[in-house]
Structure formats: C-alpha cells, structure tokens
Design a protein around this motif. Structure first.
Motif, mmCIF file in Angstrom:
data_model
loop_
_atom_site.group_PDB
_atom_site.id
_atom_site.type_symbol
_atom_site.label_atom_id
_atom_site.label_comp_id
_atom_site.label_asym_id
_atom_site.label_seq_id
_atom_site.Cartn_x
_atom_site.Cartn_y
_atom_site.Cartn_z
ATOM 1 N N THR A 11 -78.030 58.136 -108.125
ATOM 2 C CA THR A 11 -78.400 59.102 -108.978
ATOM 3 C C THR A 11 -78.364 58.199 -110.609
ATOM 4 O OG1 THR A 11 -76.282 59.748 -109.508
ATOM 5 C CG2 THR A 11 -77.490 61.129 -108.331
ATOM 6 N N ALA A 12 -79.035 58.727 -111.445
ATOM 7 C CA ALA A 12 -79.550 58.043 -112.695
ATOM 8 C C ALA A 12 -78.157 57.838 -113.427
ATOM 9 C CB ALA A 12 -80.320 58.791 -113.565
ATOM 10 N N ALA A 55 -73.076 56.969 -106.861
ATOM 11 C CA ALA A 55 -71.968 57.010 -106.036
ATOM 12 C C ALA A 55 -72.099 56.054 -104.868
ATOM 13 C CB ALA A 55 -71.878 58.248 -105.350
ATOM 14 N N CYS A 56 -72.080 54.875 -105.262
ATOM 15 C CA CYS A 56 -72.145 53.308 -104.678
ATOM 16 C C CYS A 56 -71.173 53.475 -103.249
ATOM 17 C CB CYS A 56 -71.838 52.156 -105.388
ATOM 18 S SG CYS A 56 -72.965 51.814 -106.774
ATOM 19 N N SER A 57 -69.796 53.902 -103.541
ATOM 20 C CA SER A 57 -69.039 54.035 -102.423
ATOM 21 C C SER A 57 -69.135 54.800 -101.331
ATOM 22 C CB SER A 57 -67.546 54.281 -103.055
ATOM 23 O OG SER A 57 -67.641 55.396 -103.616
ATOM 24 N N HIS A 68 -77.732 45.105 -104.560
ATOM 25 C CA HIS A 68 -77.227 44.119 -105.815
ATOM 26 C C HIS A 68 -76.365 45.257 -106.675
ATOM 27 C CE1 HIS A 68 -80.137 40.937 -104.812
ATOM 28 N NE2 HIS A 68 -80.653 41.715 -103.966
ATOM 29 N N HIS A 69 -76.747 46.478 -107.058
ATOM 30 C CA HIS A 69 -76.014 47.198 -108.007
ATOM 31 C C HIS A 69 -74.707 47.388 -107.481
ATOM 32 C CE1 HIS A 69 -75.502 49.804 -111.245
ATOM 33 N NE2 HIS A 69 -74.833 50.518 -110.492
ATOM 34 N N ALA A 70 -74.355 48.014 -106.294
ATOM 35 C CA ALA A 70 -73.221 48.293 -105.758
ATOM 36 C C ALA A 70 -72.380 46.993 -105.510
ATOM 37 C CB ALA A 70 -73.375 48.862 -104.402
ATOM 38 N N GLU A 89 -65.668 48.984 -112.174
ATOM 39 C CA GLU A 89 -66.116 50.411 -112.544
ATOM 40 C C GLU A 89 -65.529 51.177 -111.596
ATOM 41 O OE1 GLU A 89 -70.265 51.109 -113.133
ATOM 42 O OE2 GLU A 89 -70.406 50.194 -114.925
ATOM 43 N N ASP A 90 -65.722 50.772 -110.259
ATOM 44 C CA ASP A 90 -64.879 51.482 -109.053
ATOM 45 C C ASP A 90 -63.841 51.445 -109.064
ATOM 46 O OD1 ASP A 90 -67.428 52.174 -108.064
ATOM 47 O OD2 ASP A 90 -67.668 50.699 -106.637
#
Length: 123
Positions: A94-95, A99-101, A110-112, A120-121
């Motif tokens: 989402t913008a 919820a990468c995990s 690449h972002h996750a 951040e996580d």
C-alpha cells in the motif's frame, strides 16, 4: 509503420475520456494483446518497489512505457501481471505503510529488503 495494436491504442486514447489505462484494458482483455498493459497507480508503485522501473514519483508516459517494457521483457503474462500487481498494490504494498513482512513477493522486493526498511520493521 506502427503495429495494429499501437494503432488501436492510439485510436482508443483519442476518444473522449479514454486514457491509456482504459485503452490498454480494452486491448488486453478483449483483443488479448500481449504488447501493452494497463498501468495504474498500484502497478506503478509495486513495480518501483520491486526495482523493475525507477521514477521520480510521477506516472508520466515515459515512466509508464518503461514499466510496461520491463514487465514484458520479463515474459509477464499481461493479464495475470495486471491482476497480481493490482492485488498486491491494494492489499500489502500500500501507499502509506506497506506490509512487507506479509507480502508473498518480499524475497524479490528491493523495498522490502532495503536496510532502511529492515530497521523500520524492527521497531
């Protein structure tokens, strides 16, 4: 000389109220074309985070074509890719705060996998 699909895309985009996404949807889902795809903000965001096409935050025609080129170069099934990117963009990527995990494509993202994201996580 332009291809029949490029001509059809140009024709549809010339109609009042029809932009690229709508024209591409018509061609992908009715004509089964594999040479273009609908690009919305969800696909745009997910493609950027996956590292498929970088941009400065604006969905310009040049960026849209780069996203399409990258996905087609990777042999994406156009209709399936559209649905998967839409699903991921609306549910996990989402913008605001993705919820990468919980994302099923995080291992390729690449972002996750960025060091900044991992910090951040851990909060």
């Amino acid at each position: 000389m332009r291809s029949p699909i490029a001509e059809a895309l140009a024709y549809l985009e010339a109609l009042p109220g029809v932009a690229h996404k709508t024209a591409a949807c018509v061609l992908v889902f009715s004509a089964r074309t594999t040479t273009t795809m609908p690009v919305d903000i969800h696909l745009f965001r997910v493609a950027d985070r996956l590292g498929l096409a970088r941009h400065d935050g604006k969905l310009t025609p040049r960026v849209r074509e780069a996203v399409i080129s990258q996905l087609l170069a990777h042999g994406a099934d156009v209709a399936l890719a559209h649905f998967v990117f839409l699903l991921v963009g609306r549910t996990t990527c989402t913008a605001g705060t993705p919820a990468c995990s919980a994302c099923f494509i995080r291992q390729d993202c690449h972002h996750a996998n960025s060091p900044h994201r991992n910090k951040e996580d851990q909060r």
